[in-house]
Motif scaffolding. Structure first.
Motif, PDB file in Angstrom:
ATOM      1  N   THR A 106       0.849  -1.195   0.000  1.00  0.00           N
ATOM      2  CA  THR A 106       0.000   0.000   0.000  1.00  0.00           C
ATOM      3  C   THR A 106       0.883   1.243   0.000  1.00  0.00           C
ATOM      4  O   THR A 106       2.032   1.214   0.451  1.00  0.00           O
TER       5      THR A 106
ATOM      6  N   LEU B 185      -6.608   1.621  -4.686  1.00  0.00           N
ATOM      7  CA  LEU B 185      -7.158   1.142  -3.418  1.00  0.00           C
ATOM      8  C   LEU B 185      -6.985   2.218  -2.353  1.00  0.00           C
ATOM      9  O   LEU B 185      -5.884   2.703  -2.132  1.00  0.00           O
TER      10      LEU B 185
ATOM     11  N   VAL C 177      -7.015   2.745   1.407  1.00  0.00           N
ATOM     12  CA  VAL C 177      -6.965   1.876   2.597  1.00  0.00           C
ATOM     13  C   VAL C 177      -7.941   2.303   3.685  1.00  0.00           C
ATOM     14  O   VAL C 177      -8.258   1.518   4.579  1.00  0.00           O
TER      15      VAL C 177
ATOM     16  N   VAL D 269     -10.807  -1.678   0.053  1.00  0.00           N
ATOM     17  CA  VAL D 269      -9.789  -2.680   0.418  1.00  0.00           C
ATOM     18  C   VAL D 269     -10.249  -4.074  -0.028  1.00  0.00           C
ATOM     19  O   VAL D 269      -9.490  -4.825  -0.648  1.00  0.00           O
TER      20      VAL D 269
ATOM     21  N   ASN E 115       1.888  -2.893   4.778  1.00  0.00           N
ATOM     22  CA  ASN E 115       1.006  -1.787   5.151  1.00  0.00           C
ATOM     23  C   ASN E 115       1.862  -0.538   5.320  1.00  0.00           C
ATOM     24  O   ASN E 115       2.410  -0.284   6.391  1.00  0.00           O
TER      25      ASN E 115
ATOM     26  N   GLY F 278      -6.515   1.791   8.192  1.00  0.00           N
ATOM     27  CA  GLY F 278      -6.075   1.245   6.901  1.00  0.00           C
ATOM     28  C   GLY F 278      -5.218   0.007   7.097  1.00  0.00           C
ATOM     29  O   GLY F 278      -5.372  -1.003   6.394  1.00  0.00           O
TER      30      GLY F 278
ATOM     31  N   TYR G  59      -7.564  -2.748   8.238  1.00  0.00           N
ATOM     32  CA  TYR G  59      -8.439  -3.216   7.156  1.00  0.00           C
ATOM     33  C   TYR G  59      -7.692  -4.151   6.192  1.00  0.00           C
ATOM     34  O   TYR G  59      -8.185  -5.225   5.834  1.00  0.00           O
ATOM     35  N   VAL G  60      -6.513  -3.724   5.762  1.00  0.00           N
ATOM     36  CA  VAL G  60      -5.778  -4.549   4.793  1.00  0.00           C
ATOM     37  C   VAL G  60      -5.410  -5.891   5.439  1.00  0.00           C
ATOM     38  O   VAL G  60      -5.525  -6.952   4.821  1.00  0.00           O
TER      39      VAL G  60
END
Ligand code: NJP
Length: 241
Positions: free
Chosen positions: A14, A64, A66, A72, A91, A119, A122-123
């Motif tokens: 990311t 994307l 995040v 995501v 991340n 973020g 979430y990832v």
């Protein structure tokens, strides 16, 4: 003790459109990893994916955000469809403002927590189930030295990065017996675009070159399968906090 051969593995990075994330993606590709480069800005991602392709590597660009779970989920599904299940998640996306707390807007405050902390979570939430199902996977969280110590005028950022360090430490203890590593990097100042600067403008004596931080991150990923480096802290010698 055999180091892990990363060739053919699939990584999602990311914040890979510029700065540290771009260098992590380039370094992963150099070592034979197939990389999904993600961020919000499509044009910059295509440029980085092209750079990797030109150097003989394999990359795909994935738009994307995040901070949004739907984005995501969609992004990780697209990586799975085009490359396969994610073996490595980095991340790295992050934002921050250096200003007194009273002058920080609600929008800046929300973005700091939503991108840096939520973020990351979430990832991780999106990639972890498949890693656990395969008893194998590596997640690297780019936190900050401000995830371990504090300075004034960055309170929301400090809160977000302390959150990342805590999240990663707890999750590692939860999943390490199932073959998944969760690692954290707490760097000092890096010569990137962070906070509105531009790469190549900061003094080497007090800032880190992003390509070397990227190399340290990818070295962590190559460690033998049953080792884990929970955290690496790295600073330029001249940084004074
Ligand atoms: O920053 P920069 P760095 N969703 O600004 C992306 C930490 N760190 O490389 O979305 C997805 O050059 C943005 O792309 P775009 C820092 O906290 C740094 O230095 O198109 N992506 C870009 O690719 C961060 O966690 C220093 O705008 C989003 C990238 O993030 C990490 O290092 C010191 C996004 C930012 O690139 C990399 O930051 C330290 C979103 N919502 C820790 N919002 C330092 N540089 O001194 C932004 O201790 N991005």
């Amino acid at each position: 003790m055999a180091q892990v051969d990363l060739r053919g593995q699939i990584a999602l990075v990311t914040g890979a459109s510029r700065g540290l994330g771009r260098h992590v993606a380039l370094e992963l590709a150099r070592r034979g990893v197939r990389v999904a480069v993600s961020a919000r800005t499509e044009g910059e991602l295509e440029r980085v994916a092209g750079e990797i392709g030109d150097a003989g590597g394999e990359a795909m660009a994935i738009v994307l955000d995040v901070s949004r779970w739907d984005s995501v989920e969609r992004g990780v599904a697209a990586v799975r469809e085009r490359l396969g299940a994610v073996d490595i998640a980095v991340n790295n996306a992050g934002v921050g403002w250096y200003k007194p707390f009273t002058e920080t807007s609600i929008e800046e405050l929300d973005r700091t927590l939503d991108v840096n902390l939520k973020g990351t979570i979430y990832v991780t939430k999106a990639v972890l189930p498949e890693m656990l199902a395969r008893n194998s996977g590596q997640i690297v969280n780019v936190a900050s030295d401000l995830g371990r110590r504090v300075i004034p005028n960055m309170a929301p950022y400090v809160a977000s990065k302390f959150g990342v360090v805590g999240f990663a430490g707890s999750l590692l203890r939860e999943v390490k017996n199932r073959g998944v590593k969760v690692m954290t990097v707490t760097p000092g100042i890096i010569d990137t675009f962070f906070g509105g600067g531009s790469e190549g403008t900061k003094e080497e004596s007090w800032s880190l070159r992003p390509e070397f931080v990227a190399r340290a991150i990818v070295d962590m990923l190559e460690l033998p399968k049953h080792w884990v480096v929970d955290e690496i802290a790295v600073h330029a010698m001249g940084q004074d906090f």
